[in-house]
Design a protein around this motif. Sequence first.
Motif, mmCIF file in Angstrom:
data_model
loop_
_atom_site.group_PDB
_atom_site.id
_atom_site.type_symbol
_atom_site.label_atom_id
_atom_site.label_comp_id
_atom_site.label_asym_id
_atom_site.label_seq_id
_atom_site.Cartn_x
_atom_site.Cartn_y
_atom_site.Cartn_z
ATOM 1 N N LEU A 332 0.829 -1.204 0.000
ATOM 2 C CA LEU A 332 0.000 0.000 0.000
ATOM 3 C C LEU A 332 0.866 1.258 0.000
ATOM 4 N N LEU A 333 1.943 1.216 0.757
ATOM 5 C CA LEU A 333 2.841 2.362 0.792
ATOM 6 C C LEU A 333 3.557 2.527 -0.542
ATOM 7 N N ARG A 334 3.932 1.418 -1.140
ATOM 8 C CA ARG A 334 4.624 1.488 -2.426
ATOM 9 C C ARG A 334 3.743 2.156 -3.488
ATOM 10 N N GLU A 335 2.450 1.881 -3.452
ATOM 11 C CA GLU A 335 1.540 2.494 -4.410
ATOM 12 C C GLU A 335 1.426 4.003 -4.201
ATOM 13 N N ALA A 336 1.588 4.450 -2.954
ATOM 14 C CA ALA A 336 1.407 5.868 -2.647
ATOM 15 C C ALA A 336 2.690 6.677 -2.805
ATOM 16 N N LEU A 337 3.858 6.012 -2.787
ATOM 17 C CA LEU A 337 5.135 6.718 -2.795
ATOM 18 C C LEU A 337 5.885 6.435 -4.090
ATOM 19 N N TRP A 338 7.023 7.109 -4.276
ATOM 20 C CA TRP A 338 7.763 6.858 -5.498
ATOM 21 C C TRP A 338 8.793 5.762 -5.298
ATOM 22 N N GLU A 339 9.455 5.407 -6.386
ATOM 23 C CA GLU A 339 10.245 4.178 -6.421
ATOM 24 C C GLU A 339 11.351 4.151 -5.387
ATOM 25 N N GLN A 340 12.036 5.266 -5.187
ATOM 26 C CA GLN A 340 13.182 5.258 -4.278
ATOM 27 C C GLN A 340 12.799 5.307 -2.797
ATOM 28 N N SER A 341 11.519 5.447 -2.499
ATOM 29 C CA SER A 341 11.091 5.468 -1.098
ATOM 30 C C SER A 341 11.295 4.086 -0.462
ATOM 31 N N ALA A 342 11.691 4.083 0.815
ATOM 32 C CA ALA A 342 11.822 2.836 1.587
ATOM 33 C C ALA A 342 10.533 2.633 2.375
ATOM 34 N N VAL A 343 10.018 1.410 2.400
ATOM 35 C CA VAL A 343 8.705 1.180 3.002
ATOM 36 C C VAL A 343 8.722 0.089 4.068
ATOM 37 N N ALA A 344 9.895 -0.362 4.486
ATOM 38 C CA ALA A 344 9.945 -1.491 5.423
ATOM 39 C C ALA A 344 9.683 -1.062 6.860
ATOM 40 N N ASN A 345 10.187 0.050 7.299
ATOM 41 C CA ASN A 345 10.136 0.637 8.645
ATOM 42 C C ASN A 345 11.561 0.668 9.218
ATOM 43 N N PRO A 346 12.145 1.883 9.272
ATOM 44 C CA PRO A 346 11.532 3.175 8.993
ATOM 45 C C PRO A 346 11.100 3.332 7.534
ATOM 46 N N VAL A 347 10.026 4.102 7.386
ATOM 47 C CA VAL A 347 9.532 4.466 6.067
ATOM 48 C C VAL A 347 10.185 5.796 5.688
ATOM 49 N N ASP A 348 10.889 5.807 4.551
ATOM 50 C CA ASP A 348 11.654 6.990 4.147
ATOM 51 C C ASP A 348 11.077 7.538 2.844
ATOM 52 N N LEU A 349 10.563 8.766 2.867
ATOM 53 C CA LEU A 349 10.047 9.392 1.652
ATOM 54 C C LEU A 349 11.135 9.613 0.618
ATOM 55 N N ALA A 350 12.378 9.707 1.096
ATOM 56 C CA ALA A 350 13.530 9.830 0.191
ATOM 57 C C ALA A 350 13.375 11.006 -0.772
ATOM 58 N N GLY A 351 13.014 12.148 -0.245
ATOM 59 C CA GLY A 351 12.938 13.359 -1.053
ATOM 60 C C GLY A 351 11.595 13.629 -1.687
ATOM 61 N N MET A 352 10.639 12.721 -1.557
ATOM 62 C CA MET A 352 9.347 12.933 -2.207
ATOM 63 C C MET A 352 8.606 14.136 -1.626
ATOM 64 N N GLY A 353 8.867 14.430 -0.356
ATOM 65 C CA GLY A 353 8.202 15.568 0.271
ATOM 66 C C GLY A 353 8.507 16.880 -0.410
ATOM 67 N N GLU A 354 9.684 17.000 -1.035
ATOM 68 C CA GLU A 354 10.035 18.233 -1.733
ATOM 69 C C GLU A 354 9.215 18.395 -3.011
ATOM 70 N N GLN A 355 8.819 17.288 -3.613
ATOM 71 C CA GLN A 355 8.012 17.326 -4.824
ATOM 72 C C GLN A 355 6.518 17.352 -4.516
ATOM 73 N N ASP A 356 6.169 16.679 -3.439
ATOM 74 C CA ASP A 356 4.744 16.513 -3.111
ATOM 75 C C ASP A 356 4.580 16.513 -1.590
ATOM 76 N N PRO A 357 4.436 17.679 -0.954
ATOM 77 C CA PRO A 357 4.272 17.720 0.502
ATOM 78 C C PRO A 357 3.102 16.890 1.002
ATOM 79 N N GLY A 358 2.113 16.679 0.161
ATOM 80 C CA GLY A 358 0.974 15.869 0.570
ATOM 81 C C GLY A 358 1.345 14.431 0.861
#
Length: 684
Positions: A332-358
């Motif tokens: 579910l997290l993978r569908e919501a985030l971009w490819e380089q995001s880590a979703v195992a825990n910790p969950v890392d947006l990996a810079g996505m917040g700069e493109q999409d604060p939402g």
Amino acid sequence: MGRDLSALFDPVSVAVVGASDDPAKYGHAIAAQALRANGRRPLHLVNRRGGTVLGRTAAPSLSAIGESVDLAVVSVPAAGFEEAVEEALHCGARAIVAITAGFAETGEAGRARQRAVAERVRAAGAVMVGPNCLGLADNTTDLFLASDSFTPGGVALLSQSGNLALELQLRFDPHGLGFSRFVSLGNQADVTLVDLLADCARHEGTRAIAVYAEDFGDGRAFAEAAADAGKPVVLLTAGRGDASARSAQSHTGALTTSADVVSAACRDAGVELVTSPRELTVVLAALDGGRRSAGRRVAVLTDGGGHGVVAADAVETAGLTVPELPAMTRGLLREALWEQSAVANPVDLAGMGEQDPGSYARTVAALLAAEEADAVLLTGYFGGYAAADGGLGGGGTALAHGEQQAARLIAARHRSTAKPLVVQSMYPRSPSCRILAAAGVPVFDATEDAARALAATAPGRDGGHLTPLPAPAPPLRASGYLDTRRALAAAGLPFPEAREVHDEEELRSAVAEFSGPYVLKALHLLHKSDAGGVALNLAGPGELLAAFREMHARLAAPAYSVEAMADLSDGIELIVGVHHDPRFGPVAMVGLGGILAEALHDVAFALAPVPADRAERLLRGLRTAALLDGVRGRPAVDITAAAAAVESITTFAAAHPEIAEIEVNPLLVRPGGVLALDSRAVLA
């Protein structure tokens, strides 16, 4: 029900005795604060010279007021204190706030004066805070009788330090915390910390109780009142060193420090124990909203790998876990985030917040909804985009607006769930973080504070257990080795066969009653092993007799114990003891025992008595608990029997307040039960 302290916190009328126009005098500060009530109740200022104080007519005495006074603040020189108290009682005072110093803190003469005043107050049916206190305040009743004002809120502060209250006032502000009440404890000659704690527990305007105490008085009563409070109680205390262990005569006493006792009392009573004003604030901020997590599993969300790793370490150091998220949640997290995001825990947006604060809001919502997460920690740069100058470069304004909208979405999601959400931000005062804080989301600038806050909301590892003391039993007449052994055996603790002997003839008679191998112990020595007063595994009568002759020639003990030697091959040796603390009463200790008890120091503490289910949890919490379940081919031992033995020993000790220290060491735990191999007691 507790004592009636209504006259302290909501009196019909107030008089400040010793009110002054001199800013250097405490009576000036108290009078100035009292006037802030703005007519809530009659207020009388008393100065022996009369005249005016702070622009109001002052009476030369309480009697000159001409009407009864419900509460009197007494801030006069020590020489006139008793006279002022007597006059206050004569004028109908039901409560006295005694600012005046110079009593128990000065020595025995001062203690005697203090006792006499307290007895007089109680005889009149009144109550007294102090002496040597800094006053009190109740924001819920507009009662301002301290030298400083306190921001209104839901925290009652009971403190032996006035400066600490001022520091907490500053620390509370960023978290929107404030005070329902403040009470300076002073010498507690009459009204005690326990009285105040019980009253604040009943007070509707108080959501949490903060305590700073150096002297608990009756510590056991404090623990009982805290356990019954029904509200968070957070304790900051000092003087938890190991001085109390210096005169101990048993392993139990030597291993028990004041810090151990206070920690055990707090855990058993469900009190949050903290070590600094900062930590106290963190815990109160976490508990203020009333949220509690169902477990200890934390989902960490970050926008940078470093922050995520540091936060995960801090969470685990705080006693929580950061489990890997299951495949479904990761998907579910993978569908919501971009490819380089880590979703195992910790969950890392990996810079996505700069493109999409939402993406912050969507991910927080997903983690709060995840069944495998009991709480969520957002850590890192969030808040920075809306910080001063708009955040990053030319896109800063758009990012700032986007981040603030994300904050509003997170706040709305937080309001719709009972799970705790805590934020650590590099910019905790940014507009985005202020939106979160206004919605009740605790925001901190330090990662370790955020982790500690989550730990405060988590269910305790084993907290909230306080067993009442049993009724006192007839006191022991003697505390010798065999006396203690017989008393514990009568309480249900099994021992090997034993006979007391004084000479070789009695030794031969003992041998005829049970078979070897044998143990020989010299009696009337507190630490028999240290003195060479124990001989083990004596195969038969011949070895026993030889050992007796050698030991008697060396020690000349008045008596000896001949005992059946237990089979040690498949057992674990524990130590179980109870030390009578002057503040908290009987305190139990359990741990790995035998001759290595002090060397290994693998022990746990609890207020005695300790029921069997609680004892088993203490044993399983030891560092060496794996030994109990069997290692390297050794069988598991009977931990149920061990726990029952702990209950028997600690209940016995709690029923005998004349015992200063008692211990069973070793308590041999085998696959099929337990045997107490040695015991000792020291009478107070």
